[in-house]
Design an enzyme around this catalytic site. Structure first.
Site, PDB file in Angstrom:
ATOM      1  N   LYS A  13       0.660 -19.116  39.564  1.00 55.50           N
ATOM      2  CA  LYS A  13      -0.074 -18.813  40.786  1.00 55.50           C
ATOM      3  C   LYS A  13      -0.551 -20.089  41.485  1.00 55.50           C
ATOM      4  O   LYS A  13      -0.433 -20.215  42.710  1.00 55.50           O
ATOM      5  CB  LYS A  13      -1.262 -17.917  40.422  1.00 55.50           C
ATOM      6  CG  LYS A  13      -2.066 -17.393  41.575  1.00 55.50           C
ATOM      7  CD  LYS A  13      -3.145 -16.431  41.064  1.00 55.50           C
ATOM      8  CE  LYS A  13      -3.962 -17.090  39.968  1.00 55.50           C
ATOM      9  NZ  LYS A  13      -5.122 -16.275  39.550  1.00 55.50           N
ATOM     10  N   ARG A  88     -12.332  -8.779  42.497  1.00 51.88           N
ATOM     11  CA  ARG A  88     -12.018  -8.292  41.153  1.00 51.88           C
ATOM     12  C   ARG A  88     -12.581  -6.893  40.891  1.00 51.88           C
ATOM     13  O   ARG A  88     -12.353  -6.336  39.824  1.00 51.88           O
ATOM     14  CB  ARG A  88     -12.559  -9.259  40.099  1.00 51.88           C
ATOM     15  CG  ARG A  88     -11.772 -10.568  40.038  1.00 51.88           C
ATOM     16  CD  ARG A  88     -12.319 -11.520  39.016  1.00 51.88           C
ATOM     17  NE  ARG A  88     -11.465 -12.681  38.853  1.00 51.88           N
ATOM     18  CZ  ARG A  88     -11.794 -13.755  38.160  1.00 51.88           C
ATOM     19  NH1 ARG A  88     -12.978 -13.814  37.584  1.00 51.88           N
ATOM     20  NH2 ARG A  88     -10.962 -14.776  38.053  1.00 51.88           N
ATOM     21  N   ARG A 127       3.738 -25.971  26.210  1.00 51.35           N
ATOM     22  CA  ARG A 127       3.576 -27.033  27.197  1.00 51.35           C
ATOM     23  C   ARG A 127       2.648 -28.138  26.690  1.00 51.35           C
ATOM     24  O   ARG A 127       1.714 -27.897  25.936  1.00 51.35           O
ATOM     25  CB  ARG A 127       3.051 -26.457  28.522  1.00 51.35           C
ATOM     26  CG  ARG A 127       1.669 -25.852  28.469  1.00 51.35           C
ATOM     27  CD  ARG A 127       1.339 -25.150  29.777  1.00 51.35           C
ATOM     28  NE  ARG A 127      -0.025 -24.622  29.784  1.00 51.35           N
ATOM     29  CZ  ARG A 127      -0.546 -23.890  30.773  1.00 51.35           C
ATOM     30  NH1 ARG A 127       0.203 -23.601  31.830  1.00 51.35           N
ATOM     31  NH2 ARG A 127      -1.796 -23.458  30.697  1.00 51.35           N
ATOM     32  N   ARG A 161      -3.459 -28.850  25.649  1.00 46.93           N
ATOM     33  CA  ARG A 161      -4.747 -28.229  25.884  1.00 46.93           C
ATOM     34  C   ARG A 161      -5.145 -27.400  24.668  1.00 46.93           C
ATOM     35  O   ARG A 161      -4.316 -26.676  24.101  1.00 46.93           O
ATOM     36  CB  ARG A 161      -4.688 -27.339  27.122  1.00 46.93           C
ATOM     37  CG  ARG A 161      -4.637 -28.112  28.418  1.00 46.93           C
ATOM     38  CD  ARG A 161      -4.484 -27.215  29.621  1.00 46.93           C
ATOM     39  NE  ARG A 161      -5.400 -26.086  29.611  1.00 46.93           N
ATOM     40  CZ  ARG A 161      -5.530 -25.226  30.634  1.00 46.93           C
ATOM     41  NH1 ARG A 161      -4.785 -25.379  31.714  1.00 46.93           N
ATOM     42  NH2 ARG A 161      -6.380 -24.228  30.564  1.00 46.93           N
ATOM     43  N   ARG A 172      -6.443 -13.864  27.501  1.00 53.35           N
ATOM     44  CA  ARG A 172      -6.461 -14.044  28.955  1.00 53.35           C
ATOM     45  C   ARG A 172      -5.684 -12.925  29.653  1.00 53.35           C
ATOM     46  O   ARG A 172      -6.093 -12.433  30.707  1.00 53.35           O
ATOM     47  CB  ARG A 172      -5.826 -15.382  29.335  1.00 53.35           C
ATOM     48  CG  ARG A 172      -6.643 -16.613  28.998  1.00 53.35           C
ATOM     49  CD  ARG A 172      -5.931 -17.815  29.600  1.00 53.35           C
ATOM     50  NE  ARG A 172      -6.227 -19.050  28.898  1.00 53.35           N
ATOM     51  CZ  ARG A 172      -5.372 -20.053  28.784  1.00 53.35           C
ATOM     52  NH1 ARG A 172      -4.162 -19.955  29.290  1.00 53.35           N
ATOM     53  NH2 ARG A 172      -5.712 -21.158  28.160  1.00 53.35           N
TER      54      ARG A 172
END
Length: 224
Positions: A13, A88, A127, A161, A172
């Site tokens: 996004k 939301r 990643r 991360r 998430r």
């Protein structure tokens, strides 16, 4: 064009919003960014934000609406907006309608980047980046040309991360589904929602978004 861009963390996004800003002159209004900016600016509203955030409480809809109102007031007429992280809830969706009307705007599309959860987990968990220059890599999809050496700066130090792990990613995803489920039916009923394969290549996703925006809401609804 005024759009809501939806997608769970890792769906791309942010990448698509950046491209829309660069190529179409649109402005991304992210609630998270706006809250941090307000806190740093220490305006009266920013001081309210800081007090709420420091207490650990959720920032009220009224404060978020005030931040969005202020941002919309700074934009030139005709400058498109990308809403990220808002609304939301059904109440926030109604509030956004009011804010847009006050600024002589309408919501054109709600674009959702649809992802496969298992594939997204693989995408995120794999990643990592160069610790020196920040160049991004992936265990399977984008490895350095020479193993262990950054293509850009030659560093041999890399980092990941801490929250890029399978459990966190699935949490998430669950949070995203919980937050979007109240608003998608509202916009589906109004014919504003468009779904795009968020697992496709970046340029393919960008092309799909461009086609939606280039058609325009009136033609799109007429043809649909």
């Amino acid at each position: 064009m005024n759009i809501i861009l939806l997608g769970p963390p890792g769906a791309g996004k942010g990448t698509q919003a950046t491209k829309l800003q660069a190529e179409r002159g649109m402005v991304q209004l992210s609630t998270g960014d706006m809250l941090r900016e307000a806190r740093k600016a220490q305006t009266p509203l920013g001081q309210q934000v800081a007090a709420v955030m420091d207490s650990g409480a959720l920032v009220s809809d009224e404060i978020v609406s005030a931040l969005i109102d202020g941002k919309l007031a700074t934009l030139v007429p005709g400058q498109g907006v990308i809403f990220d992280g808002y609304p939301r809830t059904a109440a926030q969706a109604a509030s956004l309608d009011d804010l847009l009307a006050q600024h002589h705007r309408t919501l054109d599309y709600v674009i959702e980047l649809v992802v496969d959860e298992d594939a997204l987990v693989e995408r995120i968990v794999g990643r990592y980046s160069c610790a020196k220059c920040g160049t991004n890599y992936h265990d399977h999809f984008n490895m350095p040309k020479v193993a262990g050496v950054c293509d850009v700066c030659g560093s041999t130090e890399f980092k990941r991360r801490a929250d890029d792990n399978a459990d966190t990613v699935r949490t998430r995803m669950a949070e995203y589904r919980a937050k979007t489920s109240p608003i998608l039916p509202i916009y589906e009923a109004r014919g504003l929602v468009r779904h795009i394969d968020g697992m496709a290549a970046i340029d393919v996703v960008s092309g799909a978004i461009d086609r939606i925006l280039d058609i325009g809401p009136n033609e799109s609804r007429a043809s649909g």
